[in-house]
Scaffold this active site. Structure first.
Site, mmCIF file in Angstrom:
data_model
loop_
_atom_site.group_PDB
_atom_site.id
_atom_site.type_symbol
_atom_site.label_atom_id
_atom_site.label_comp_id
_atom_site.label_asym_id
_atom_site.label_seq_id
_atom_site.Cartn_x
_atom_site.Cartn_y
_atom_site.Cartn_z
ATOM 1 N N HIS A 9 0.824 -1.209 0.000
ATOM 2 C CA HIS A 9 0.000 0.000 0.000
ATOM 3 C C HIS A 9 0.864 1.267 0.000
ATOM 4 O O HIS A 9 2.034 1.253 0.408
ATOM 5 C CB HIS A 9 -0.927 0.005 1.216
ATOM 6 C CG HIS A 9 -0.192 0.048 2.528
ATOM 7 N ND1 HIS A 9 0.346 1.199 3.056
ATOM 8 C CD2 HIS A 9 0.095 -0.928 3.413
ATOM 9 C CE1 HIS A 9 0.931 0.939 4.203
ATOM 10 N NE2 HIS A 9 0.800 -0.348 4.450
ATOM 11 N N TRP A 14 0.448 6.870 9.511
ATOM 12 C CA TRP A 14 1.364 6.420 10.559
ATOM 13 C C TRP A 14 2.731 6.053 10.006
ATOM 14 O O TRP A 14 3.716 6.116 10.732
ATOM 15 C CB TRP A 14 0.748 5.263 11.344
ATOM 16 C CG TRP A 14 -0.227 5.743 12.390
ATOM 17 C CD1 TRP A 14 -0.784 6.990 12.493
ATOM 18 C CD2 TRP A 14 -0.747 4.980 13.483
ATOM 19 N NE1 TRP A 14 -1.618 7.044 13.575
ATOM 20 C CE2 TRP A 14 -1.614 5.833 14.203
ATOM 21 C CE3 TRP A 14 -0.575 3.676 13.907
ATOM 22 C CZ2 TRP A 14 -2.304 5.404 15.342
ATOM 23 C CZ3 TRP A 14 -1.260 3.242 15.039
ATOM 24 C CH2 TRP A 14 -2.113 4.111 15.745
ATOM 25 N N GLY A 22 0.534 -2.031 12.341
ATOM 26 C CA GLY A 22 -0.113 -3.331 12.507
ATOM 27 C C GLY A 22 -1.525 -3.345 11.964
ATOM 28 O O GLY A 22 -1.787 -2.914 10.843
ATOM 29 N N ARG A 60 -5.962 1.283 4.196
ATOM 30 C CA ARG A 60 -4.802 1.756 3.441
ATOM 31 C C ARG A 60 -4.488 0.832 2.274
ATOM 32 O O ARG A 60 -4.024 1.276 1.222
ATOM 33 C CB ARG A 60 -3.591 1.932 4.355
ATOM 34 C CG ARG A 60 -3.131 0.690 5.107
ATOM 35 C CD ARG A 60 -2.117 1.103 6.180
ATOM 36 N NE ARG A 60 -1.487 -0.002 6.903
ATOM 37 C CZ ARG A 60 -1.995 -0.581 7.978
ATOM 38 N NH1 ARG A 60 -3.172 -0.200 8.452
ATOM 39 N NH2 ARG A 60 -1.333 -1.551 8.590
ATOM 40 N N GLU A 87 -1.579 -6.613 7.698
ATOM 41 C CA GLU A 87 -0.233 -6.399 8.211
ATOM 42 C C GLU A 87 -0.008 -7.285 9.445
ATOM 43 O O GLU A 87 -0.962 -7.758 10.076
ATOM 44 C CB GLU A 87 -0.058 -4.916 8.558
ATOM 45 C CG GLU A 87 1.269 -4.511 9.196
ATOM 46 C CD GLU A 87 2.475 -4.837 8.337
ATOM 47 O OE1 GLU A 87 2.806 -6.029 8.205
ATOM 48 O OE2 GLU A 87 3.097 -3.899 7.808
ATOM 49 N N ARG A 88 1.238 -7.527 9.749
ATOM 50 C CA ARG A 88 1.588 -8.216 10.992
ATOM 51 C C ARG A 88 1.017 -7.445 12.178
ATOM 52 O O ARG A 88 1.037 -6.219 12.209
ATOM 53 C CB ARG A 88 3.106 -8.292 11.077
ATOM 54 C CG ARG A 88 3.665 -8.737 12.402
ATOM 55 C CD ARG A 88 5.162 -8.573 12.379
ATOM 56 N NE ARG A 88 5.742 -8.782 13.678
ATOM 57 C CZ ARG A 88 6.996 -8.499 14.001
ATOM 58 N NH1 ARG A 88 7.802 -7.978 13.083
ATOM 59 N NH2 ARG A 88 7.455 -8.721 15.209
ATOM 60 N N TYR A 90 1.325 -6.000 15.635
ATOM 61 C CA TYR A 90 2.486 -5.610 16.434
ATOM 62 C C TYR A 90 2.237 -5.557 17.936
ATOM 63 O O TYR A 90 3.074 -5.060 18.694
ATOM 64 C CB TYR A 90 3.009 -4.249 15.962
ATOM 65 C CG TYR A 90 4.047 -4.343 14.865
ATOM 66 C CD1 TYR A 90 5.349 -4.719 15.134
ATOM 67 C CD2 TYR A 90 3.712 -4.049 13.547
ATOM 68 C CE1 TYR A 90 6.301 -4.797 14.136
ATOM 69 C CE2 TYR A 90 4.653 -4.119 12.532
ATOM 70 C CZ TYR A 90 5.944 -4.491 12.833
ATOM 71 O OH TYR A 90 6.882 -4.564 11.827
ATOM 72 N N LYS A 98 8.338 4.922 16.566
ATOM 73 C CA LYS A 98 9.486 4.011 16.513
ATOM 74 C C LYS A 98 10.725 4.609 17.167
ATOM 75 O O LYS A 98 11.476 3.909 17.854
ATOM 76 C CB LYS A 98 9.767 3.618 15.058
ATOM 77 C CG LYS A 98 8.655 2.765 14.452
ATOM 78 C CD LYS A 98 8.871 2.483 12.978
ATOM 79 C CE LYS A 98 7.707 1.695 12.405
ATOM 80 N NZ LYS A 98 7.833 1.462 10.947
ATOM 81 N N ARG A 114 11.351 -5.950 14.949
ATOM 82 C CA ARG A 114 10.958 -5.609 13.585
ATOM 83 C C ARG A 114 11.401 -6.654 12.570
ATOM 84 O O ARG A 114 10.677 -6.918 11.601
ATOM 85 C CB ARG A 114 11.537 -4.249 13.186
ATOM 86 C CG ARG A 114 10.987 -3.076 13.977
ATOM 87 C CD ARG A 114 11.497 -1.762 13.436
ATOM 88 N NE ARG A 114 10.964 -1.521 12.091
ATOM 89 C CZ ARG A 114 11.385 -0.548 11.296
ATOM 90 N NH1 ARG A 114 12.356 0.258 11.678
ATOM 91 N NH2 ARG A 114 10.854 -0.386 10.101
ATOM 92 N N HIS A 182 0.504 -5.508 2.610
ATOM 93 C CA HIS A 182 1.311 -4.743 3.559
ATOM 94 C C HIS A 182 2.751 -5.240 3.564
ATOM 95 O O HIS A 182 3.046 -6.335 3.091
ATOM 96 C CB HIS A 182 0.696 -4.867 4.948
ATOM 97 C CG HIS A 182 -0.735 -4.452 4.985
ATOM 98 N ND1 HIS A 182 -1.139 -3.195 5.360
ATOM 99 C CD2 HIS A 182 -1.869 -5.134 4.647
ATOM 100 C CE1 HIS A 182 -2.463 -3.109 5.256
ATOM 101 N NE2 HIS A 182 -2.926 -4.271 4.825
ATOM 102 N N GLY A 183 3.634 -4.429 4.139
ATOM 103 C CA GLY A 183 5.049 -4.771 4.129
ATOM 104 C C GLY A 183 5.334 -6.168 4.634
ATOM 105 O O GLY A 183 6.046 -6.944 3.985
#
Length: 237
Positions: A9, A14, A22, A60, A87-88, A90, A98, A114, A182-183
């Site tokens: 995305h 954020w 997350g 997103r 996404e994972r 978190y 961060k 991470r 997502h990443g």
């Protein structure tokens, strides 16, 4: 040869604020909106077409898919959403800046949270407002499926049923597939497809809004992969 296009995305609010996101359902930033349109622009310029899209249930990712397809004049194709592409999760890190987290816990610990596929962030509890069991979109999930925290290995385990039961059949029927997620859910899929080691996946980073093309053989082994170049002319948005 089969082609699969993966798209992270566009930049979220954020992402812009350098916060752990997350499953928090934050929106795209203005830059993220532009990235999503540009992703569709570059795919169109390279002559790509899609028969079906797959995305998560987070806005997103959904908005990125929508804008990408709009730029390609493909809003009419079916798009299937699944929490398995989220996404994972978190855990207690969600919402934290961060840099502030590094100041509190140290660079080494935050990097393990991470990047180490087996390192679990601090969990939340079911009475935490961030617990996904409070969200109507996850009402069909079992208590076991609702995460309190999650590492990359668990993200792979969670995503694989959707890969094998839904995405793979589409590829095998020679449909042209776009996955917008997502990443970490995309890192999980790439690790599985490419048989990456834990050390290799720890170094893998997938940038926002940049189409990643995987060329696969009939057994879904990767033959090649590459990012598409940016469009020559930016689109609107």
């Amino acid at each position: 040869m089969l082609k699969l296009v993966l798209l992270r995305h566009g930049e979220s609010i954020w992402n812009q604020e350098n916060r752990f996101t997350g499953w928090t359902d934050v929106d795209l930033s203005e830059e993220g909106l532009r990235q999503a349109w540009h992703a569709g622009d570059v795919l169109r310029q390279h002559g790509y077409m899609f028969d079906i899209g797959f995305t998560s249930v987070l806005k997103r990712s959904i908005k990125t898919m929508h804008l990408t397809l709009e730029a390609m004049d493909l809003l009419w194709i079916p798009v299937q959403k699944s929490w398995r592409l989220n996404e994972r999760f978190y855990g207690a890190l969600q919402g934290l800046n961060k840099a502030d987290t590094i100041a509190q816990y140290g660079t080494e610990q935050v990097q393990r949270w991470r990047r180490d596929p087996h390192e679990l962030p601090p969990p939340i509890t079911p009475d935490d407002p961030r617990y996904p069991g409070h969200d109507a979109r996850y009402r069909h999930l079992t208590a076991r499926e609702l995460p309190l925290t999650e590492n990359l290995s668990q993200t792979i385990t969670r995503a694989l049923p959707f890969w094998t039961e839904t995405i793979v059949p589409a590829l095998r029927s020679h449909q042209k597939v776009l996955v917008c997620a997502h990443g970490n859910s995309l890192r999980a899929l790439v690790q599985y497809i490419d048989h990456l080691s834990d050390a290799e996946v720890a170094e893998l980073d997938i940038p926002t809004g940049t189409p990643l093309v995987l060329e696969l053989d009939d057994d879904l082994n990767r033959l090649n992969q590459y990012y598409l170049e940016p469009p020559t002319q930016p689109g609107p948005g």
